[in-house]
Design a protein around this motif. Structure first.
Motif, mmCIF file in Angstrom:
data_model
loop_
_atom_site.group_PDB
_atom_site.id
_atom_site.type_symbol
_atom_site.label_atom_id
_atom_site.label_comp_id
_atom_site.label_asym_id
_atom_site.label_seq_id
_atom_site.Cartn_x
_atom_site.Cartn_y
_atom_site.Cartn_z
ATOM 1 N N UNK A 1 19.970 27.754 -59.209
ATOM 2 C CA UNK A 1 19.921 26.869 -58.068
ATOM 3 C C UNK A 1 19.097 25.638 -58.400
ATOM 4 N N UNK A 2 19.473 24.543 -57.800
ATOM 5 C CA UNK A 2 18.797 23.274 -58.043
ATOM 6 C C UNK A 2 18.191 22.769 -56.737
ATOM 7 N N UNK A 3 16.882 22.526 -56.715
ATOM 8 C CA UNK A 3 16.202 22.006 -55.529
ATOM 9 C C UNK A 3 16.172 20.485 -55.585
ATOM 10 N N UNK A 4 16.245 19.874 -54.415
ATOM 11 C CA UNK A 4 16.320 18.422 -54.337
ATOM 12 C C UNK A 4 15.862 17.984 -52.950
ATOM 13 N N UNK A 5 15.673 16.682 -52.779
ATOM 14 C CA UNK A 5 15.362 16.113 -51.475
ATOM 15 C C UNK A 5 16.486 15.171 -51.071
ATOM 16 N N UNK A 6 16.839 15.217 -49.796
ATOM 17 C CA UNK A 6 17.822 14.280 -49.251
ATOM 18 C C UNK A 6 17.085 13.347 -48.313
ATOM 19 N N UNK A 7 17.512 12.106 -48.257
ATOM 20 C CA UNK A 7 16.889 11.145 -47.351
ATOM 21 C C UNK A 7 17.725 11.010 -46.086
ATOM 22 N N UNK A 8 17.058 11.077 -44.952
ATOM 23 C CA UNK A 8 17.692 10.866 -43.662
ATOM 24 C C UNK A 8 16.800 9.921 -42.885
ATOM 25 N N UNK A 9 17.233 8.690 -42.745
ATOM 26 C CA UNK A 9 16.450 7.669 -42.046
ATOM 27 C C UNK A 9 15.003 7.637 -42.552
ATOM 28 N N UNK A 11 13.304 9.838 -44.031
ATOM 29 C CA UNK A 11 12.574 11.106 -43.976
ATOM 30 C C UNK A 11 13.181 12.045 -45.004
ATOM 31 N N UNK A 12 12.338 12.765 -45.719
ATOM 32 C CA UNK A 12 12.817 13.662 -46.766
ATOM 33 C C UNK A 12 13.134 15.040 -46.183
ATOM 34 N N UNK A 13 14.353 15.489 -46.413
ATOM 35 C CA UNK A 13 14.815 16.807 -45.986
ATOM 36 C C UNK A 13 14.942 17.667 -47.235
ATOM 37 N N UNK A 14 14.249 18.795 -47.244
ATOM 38 C CA UNK A 14 14.352 19.689 -48.406
ATOM 39 C C UNK A 14 15.738 20.330 -48.434
ATOM 40 N N UNK A 15 16.278 20.457 -49.649
ATOM 41 C CA UNK A 15 17.574 21.094 -49.810
ATOM 42 C C UNK A 15 17.653 21.770 -51.173
ATOM 43 N N UNK A 16 18.533 22.757 -51.267
ATOM 44 C CA UNK A 16 18.756 23.489 -52.505
ATOM 45 C C UNK A 16 20.260 23.602 -52.708
ATOM 46 N N UNK A 17 20.699 23.360 -53.926
ATOM 47 C CA UNK A 17 22.124 23.464 -54.255
ATOM 48 C C UNK A 17 22.373 24.747 -55.032
ATOM 49 N N UNK A 18 23.272 25.577 -54.524
ATOM 50 C CA UNK A 18 23.676 26.806 -55.198
ATOM 51 C C UNK A 18 24.913 26.483 -56.028
ATOM 52 N N UNK A 19 24.736 26.389 -57.330
ATOM 53 C CA UNK A 19 25.825 25.968 -58.218
ATOM 54 C C UNK A 19 26.956 26.992 -58.287
ATOM 55 N N UNK A 20 26.645 28.270 -58.153
ATOM 56 C CA UNK A 20 27.693 29.281 -58.242
ATOM 57 C C UNK A 20 28.602 29.251 -57.014
ATOM 58 N N UNK A 21 28.030 29.002 -55.839
ATOM 59 C CA UNK A 21 28.827 28.937 -54.605
ATOM 60 C C UNK A 21 29.218 27.510 -54.235
ATOM 61 N N UNK A 22 28.654 26.537 -54.974
ATOM 62 C CA UNK A 22 28.900 25.112 -54.736
ATOM 63 C C UNK A 22 28.631 24.739 -53.277
ATOM 64 N N UNK A 23 27.421 25.045 -52.830
ATOM 65 C CA UNK A 23 27.047 24.777 -51.445
ATOM 66 C C UNK A 23 25.586 24.309 -51.380
ATOM 67 N N UNK A 68 12.778 33.208 -41.004
ATOM 68 C CA UNK A 68 13.005 32.036 -41.847
ATOM 69 C C UNK A 68 12.754 32.363 -43.320
ATOM 70 N N UNK A 69 13.464 31.683 -44.158
ATOM 71 C CA UNK A 69 13.308 31.831 -45.604
ATOM 72 C C UNK A 69 12.536 30.644 -46.136
ATOM 73 N N UNK A 70 11.727 30.865 -47.134
ATOM 74 C CA UNK A 70 10.912 29.785 -47.693
ATOM 75 C C UNK A 70 11.718 28.963 -48.674
ATOM 76 N N UNK A 71 11.571 27.642 -48.574
ATOM 77 C CA UNK A 71 12.194 26.738 -49.535
ATOM 78 C C UNK A 71 11.243 26.629 -50.733
ATOM 79 N N UNK A 72 11.802 26.566 -51.912
ATOM 80 C CA UNK A 72 10.980 26.507 -53.117
ATOM 81 C C UNK A 72 10.510 25.112 -53.435
ATOM 82 N N UNK A 73 10.949 24.121 -52.700
ATOM 83 C CA UNK A 73 10.627 22.731 -52.962
ATOM 84 C C UNK A 73 9.419 22.295 -52.173
#
Length: 73
Positions: A1-9, A11-23, A68-73
């Motif tokens: 899995x790859x952790x990343x930040x997305x920008x929304x106006x 503001x940084x939103x934490x996100x994680x990409x699951x490469x095997x499920x492509x989600x 809730x699940x903890x984000x690794x980022x």
């Protein structure tokens, strides 16, 4: 899995990409914090908990019944 930040106006939103499920998985608390314009993470978390509690009382069924699940980022 790859952790990343997305920008929304700017503001940084934490996100994680699951490469095997492509989600992407996004932090709900980060999104609630931005949409409700809360300056404190804990206030946003409490807001989300109250919202979920109200929806449960109305008979809304959540997709999952887990805490809730903890984000690794």
């Amino acid at each position: 899995m790859k952790a990343d930040l997305a920008l929304f106006e700017d503001y940084q939103i934490r996100r994680v990409y699951d490469e095997t499920k492509e989600i992407w998985w996004f932090s709900v608390i980060d999104i609630v914090q931005e949409l409700t314009q809360q300056s404190d993470y804990q206030t946003a978390r409490k807001y989300r908990n109250k919202l979920k509690e109200g929806l449960d009382k109305e008979g809304n069924e959540s997709v999952t019944n887990c805490h809730r699940l903890k984000m690794t980022l």
